[in-house]
Design a protein around this motif. Structure first.
Motif, PDB file in Angstrom:
ATOM      1  N   ILE A  92       0.934  -0.939  -0.108  1.00 21.72           N
ATOM      2  CA  ILE A  92      -0.125   0.168   0.128  1.00 21.72           C
ATOM      3  C   ILE A  92       0.830   1.123  -0.111  1.00 21.72           C
ATOM      4  O   ILE A  92       1.484   1.418   1.071  1.00 21.72           O
ATOM      5  CB  ILE A  92      -1.009  -0.036   1.234  1.00 21.72           C
ATOM      6  N   GLU A 110      -2.067   5.683  -2.538  1.00 17.03           N
ATOM      7  CA  GLU A 110      -3.105   4.827  -1.863  1.00 17.03           C
ATOM      8  C   GLU A 110      -3.708   5.047  -0.607  1.00 17.03           C
ATOM      9  O   GLU A 110      -4.950   5.141  -0.136  1.00 17.03           O
ATOM     10  CB  GLU A 110      -2.888   3.278  -2.197  1.00 17.03           C
ATOM     11  N   SER A 169     -10.017  -1.806   3.577  1.00  9.70           N
ATOM     12  CA  SER A 169      -9.274  -1.521   2.294  1.00  9.70           C
ATOM     13  C   SER A 169      -7.689  -1.799   2.777  1.00  9.70           C
ATOM     14  O   SER A 169      -7.235  -2.655   1.685  1.00  9.70           O
ATOM     15  CB  SER A 169      -9.266  -0.199   1.687  1.00  9.70           C
TER      16      SER A 169
END
Length: 179
Positions: free
Chosen positions: A148, A152, A164
């Motif tokens: 990540i 993001e 997420s």
């Protein structure tokens, strides 16, 4: 309402456990709690979200200092759990610096006519929130090596950020079991 969970990386993948932060008073306490979740000194993530207003990630890798990311410092400062994460260093302040009002300039005789102490507490909370940015603070590269990136992470909405993050880590099922 808040939700807090620990995600510990093990040889077999990610293990999740929900956690109560009521007994955690300092960032050191939180780091110790995370370290207890992984006796092998693997990576542990503490994921915290509060009322879909902000989320925070604390990463503990063995005995290293914890790394912190908070999605919205101004929203987090209104929370005891957010205040736990928002260290002077994270906010770019001199440690121990007093950013409060000049005590010599205060009227210490009591409250103004018609003003209750609750109003003063609320005013102090608003002033504290104004002193921190309405933006993310901390290590935005905290999850880079886990897939990540900074872009993001900064794009995540507080209402579904933890899901997420867990999904990107391949840990969504274990996180949902503790939700």
């Amino acid at each position: 309402m808040y939700f807090a969970a620990l995600l510990a990386r093990t040889e077999d993948g990610w293990e999740a456990s929900d956690t109560e932060l009521d007994d955690v008073e300092t960032l050191s306490d939180l780091a110790d709690l995370a370290r207890e979740a992984s006796p092998d000194e693997d990576t542990v993530l503490v994921l915290i979200e509060q009322e879909d207003a902000w989320f925070g990630v604390v990463r503990v890798d063995g005995e290293e200092d914890p790394r912190i990311y908070v999605s919205d410092a101004a929203a987090a400062v209104r929370s005891a759990y957010g205040e736990l994460l928002l260290t002077d260093e994270l906010l770019g302040r001199e440690p121990g610096a007093d950013d409060g009002p000049d005590l010599d300039a205060l009227d210490l005789d009591g409250t103004e006519d018609g003003e209750s102490e609750d109003d003063e507490d609320e005013d102090e909370a608003v002033a504290a929130a104004d002193a921190v940015p309405h933006s993310p603070v901390g290590d935005s590269e905290i999850l880079d090596d886990l897939g990540i990136g900074e872009k993001e992470l900064r794009a995540l909405d507080a209402d579904d950020a933890l899901s997420s993050i867990a999904e990107a880590l391949g840990a969504s099922e274990v996180l949902e079991t503790v939700r």
